[in-house]
Design a protein around this motif. Structure first.
Motif, PDB file in Angstrom:
ATOM      1  N   THR A  31       0.831  -1.203   0.000  1.00 22.01           N
ATOM      2  CA  THR A  31       0.000   0.000   0.000  1.00 22.01           C
ATOM      3  C   THR A  31       0.868   1.256   0.000  1.00 22.01           C
ATOM      4  O   THR A  31       0.598   2.212  -0.728  1.00 22.01           O
ATOM      5  N   ALA A  32       1.930   1.251   0.807  1.00 19.98           N
ATOM      6  CA  ALA A  32       2.822   2.414   0.878  1.00 19.98           C
ATOM      7  C   ALA A  32       3.561   2.633  -0.439  1.00 19.98           C
ATOM      8  O   ALA A  32       3.793   3.776  -0.843  1.00 19.98           O
ATOM      9  N   LEU A  33       3.919   1.546  -1.135  1.00 18.88           N
ATOM     10  CA  LEU A  33       4.677   1.660  -2.375  1.00 18.88           C
ATOM     11  C   LEU A  33       3.823   2.057  -3.578  1.00 18.88           C
ATOM     12  O   LEU A  33       4.315   2.730  -4.494  1.00 18.88           O
ATOM     13  N   MET A  34       2.562   1.653  -3.604  1.00 16.84           N
ATOM     14  CA  MET A  34       1.702   1.915  -4.764  1.00 16.84           C
ATOM     15  C   MET A  34       1.642   3.410  -5.072  1.00 16.84           C
ATOM     16  O   MET A  34       1.364   4.225  -4.198  1.00 16.84           O
ATOM     17  N   GLY A  35       1.945   3.748  -6.311  1.00 18.59           N
ATOM     18  CA  GLY A  35       1.883   5.134  -6.760  1.00 18.59           C
ATOM     19  C   GLY A  35       3.160   5.925  -6.532  1.00 18.59           C
ATOM     20  O   GLY A  35       3.297   7.036  -7.045  1.00 18.59           O
ATOM     21  N   ALA A  36       4.092   5.366  -5.775  1.00 15.25           N
ATOM     22  CA  ALA A  36       5.360   6.062  -5.527  1.00 15.25           C
ATOM     23  C   ALA A  36       6.275   5.894  -6.741  1.00 15.25           C
ATOM     24  O   ALA A  36       6.003   5.091  -7.635  1.00 15.25           O
ATOM     25  N   LYS A  37       7.376   6.660  -6.776  1.00 17.97           N
ATOM     26  CA  LYS A  37       8.309   6.631  -7.901  1.00 17.97           C
ATOM     27  C   LYS A  37       9.732   6.403  -7.408  1.00 17.97           C
ATOM     28  O   LYS A  37      10.028   6.581  -6.223  1.00 17.97           O
ATOM     29  N   LYS A  38      10.591   6.065  -8.353  1.00 17.06           N
ATOM     30  CA  LYS A  38      12.014   5.917  -8.080  1.00 17.06           C
ATOM     31  C   LYS A  38      12.513   7.203  -7.420  1.00 17.06           C
ATOM     32  O   LYS A  38      12.208   8.301  -7.866  1.00 17.06           O
ATOM     33  N   GLY A  39      13.250   7.042  -6.318  1.00 16.69           N
ATOM     34  CA  GLY A  39      13.793   8.189  -5.593  1.00 16.69           C
ATOM     35  C   GLY A  39      12.940   8.621  -4.413  1.00 16.69           C
ATOM     36  O   GLY A  39      13.427   9.314  -3.523  1.00 16.69           O
ATOM     37  N   ASP A  40      11.654   8.223  -4.398  1.00 19.73           N
ATOM     38  CA  ASP A  40      10.775   8.592  -3.284  1.00 19.73           C
ATOM     39  C   ASP A  40      11.140   7.821  -2.021  1.00 19.73           C
ATOM     40  O   ASP A  40      11.753   6.744  -2.077  1.00 19.73           O
ATOM     41  N   THR A  41      10.738   8.374  -0.904  1.00 17.17           N
ATOM     42  CA  THR A  41      10.834   7.680   0.379  1.00 17.17           C
ATOM     43  C   THR A  41       9.414   7.438   0.853  1.00 17.17           C
ATOM     44  O   THR A  41       8.586   8.355   0.831  1.00 17.17           O
ATOM     45  N   VAL A  42       9.120   6.205   1.252  1.00 12.16           N
ATOM     46  CA  VAL A  42       7.790   5.873   1.764  1.00 12.16           C
ATOM     47  C   VAL A  42       7.916   5.409   3.205  1.00 12.16           C
ATOM     48  O   VAL A  42       8.950   4.875   3.614  1.00 12.16           O
ATOM     49  N   VAL A  43       6.864   5.635   3.966  1.00 18.19           N
ATOM     50  CA  VAL A  43       6.833   5.226   5.366  1.00 18.19           C
ATOM     51  C   VAL A  43       5.758   4.159   5.515  1.00 18.19           C
ATOM     52  O   VAL A  43       4.616   4.350   5.094  1.00 18.19           O
ATOM     53  N   VAL A  44       6.144   3.040   6.108  1.00 17.91           N
ATOM     54  CA  VAL A  44       5.224   1.931   6.341  1.00 17.91           C
ATOM     55  C   VAL A  44       4.934   1.863   7.829  1.00 17.91           C
ATOM     56  O   VAL A  44       5.860   1.783   8.638  1.00 17.91           O
ATOM     57  N   GLU A  45       3.649   1.914   8.162  1.00 18.21           N
ATOM     58  CA  GLU A  45       3.260   1.783   9.564  1.00 18.21           C
ATOM     59  C   GLU A  45       3.220   0.300   9.914  1.00 18.21           C
ATOM     60  O   GLU A  45       2.459  -0.460   9.318  1.00 18.21           O
ATOM     61  N   ALA A  46       4.053  -0.104  10.867  1.00 20.13           N
ATOM     62  CA  ALA A  46       4.147  -1.505  11.272  1.00 20.13           C
ATOM     63  C   ALA A  46       3.970  -1.601  12.787  1.00 20.13           C
ATOM     64  O   ALA A  46       4.156  -0.606  13.498  1.00 20.13           O
ATOM     65  N   PRO A  47       3.634  -2.773  13.293  1.00 21.05           N
ATOM     66  CA  PRO A  47       3.477  -2.941  14.743  1.00 21.05           C
ATOM     67  C   PRO A  47       4.735  -2.552  15.533  1.00 21.05           C
ATOM     68  O   PRO A  47       4.629  -2.085  16.658  1.00 21.05           O
ATOM     69  N   ILE A  48       5.901  -2.709  14.920  1.00 20.41           N
ATOM     70  CA  ILE A  48       7.151  -2.363  15.619  1.00 20.41           C
ATOM     71  C   ILE A  48       7.505  -0.887  15.473  1.00 20.41           C
ATOM     72  O   ILE A  48       8.514  -0.435  15.978  1.00 20.41           O
ATOM     73  N   GLY A  49       6.675  -0.149  14.769  1.00 16.67           N
ATOM     74  CA  GLY A  49       6.926   1.273  14.530  1.00 16.67           C
ATOM     75  C   GLY A  49       7.026   1.540  13.044  1.00 16.67           C
ATOM     76  O   GLY A  49       6.956   0.642  12.220  1.00 16.67           O
ATOM     77  N   ASN A  50       7.207   2.795  12.699  1.00 19.15           N
ATOM     78  CA  ASN A  50       7.289   3.177  11.297  1.00 19.15           C
ATOM     79  C   ASN A  50       8.618   2.738  10.689  1.00 19.15           C
ATOM     80  O   ASN A  50       9.672   2.858  11.317  1.00 19.15           O
ATOM     81  N   ILE A  51       8.544   2.236   9.455  1.00 14.45           N
ATOM     82  CA  ILE A  51       9.732   1.802   8.726  1.00 14.45           C
ATOM     83  C   ILE A  51       9.807   2.643   7.444  1.00 14.45           C
ATOM     84  O   ILE A  51       8.814   2.742   6.714  1.00 14.45           O
TER      85      ILE A  51
END
Length: 161
Positions: A133-153
């Motif tokens: 979900t975090a990666l969809m629509g993003a582009k090369k060079g972007d930074t995405v944040v994934v919300e995970a149980p252990i914290g944001n990655i």
């Protein structure tokens, strides 16, 4: 109630068709043979081989029905069709994405697939998963944040194919 739609790549559909073919031919023939052998042992009420074969038959038939349902409700979405030439670096279904996890600089390759195709051990992640979900629509060079149980990655997108 509307039927669930199963988004998948062309390759994913071909894999499901191959599995269905195998189960409907080889799988059913194997079970028929096991049932035949188990019946030859006599009394079916205390025949564990027969019970096991019937259980295996039920599992195969359930999987066949599941595959047929998924294939009947499949919507094929591929990166080339979804992205087009003007968006070739945009992550869509079917994209192979190389990311770098910012915390430890580990490089990971993911293929974005439909839910029914996902297999994280092979690097195939669903577009519905947190990372997908975090990666969809993003582009090369972007930074995405994934919300995970252990914290944001955080992931830096290194390449999109």
């Amino acid at each position: 109630m509307a039927a669930k739609v199963f988004k998948m790549t062309t390759q994913g559909k071909e894999e499901l068709l191959a599995e269905l073919e195998q189960l409907e031919t080889v799988g059913r023939n194997d079970i028929a043979e096991k049932l035949k052998v188990a019946r030859s042992y006599g009394d079916l009420s205390e025949n564990s081989e027969y019970d096991e074969a019937k259980s295996e038959q039920a599992k195969i038939e359930a999987r066949i029905n599941e595959l047929r349902y998924q294939l009947d409700h499949a919507v094929i979405i591929d990166a080339g069709e979804a992205g087009g030439t003007s968006k070739k670096n945009v992550i869509t279904m079917g994209s192979k994405v190389t990311v770098v996890r910012k915390t430890d600089k580990k490089e990971i390759v993911y293929e974005i697939v439909g839910f029914s195709q996902s297999n994280p051990s092979e690097g195939k992640i669903s577009d519905e998963s947190p990372v997908g979900t975090a990666l969809m629509g993003a582009k090369k060079g972007d930074t995405v944040v994934v919300e995970a149980p252990i914290g944001n990655i955080e992931f830096k997108i290194k390449d999109v194919k």
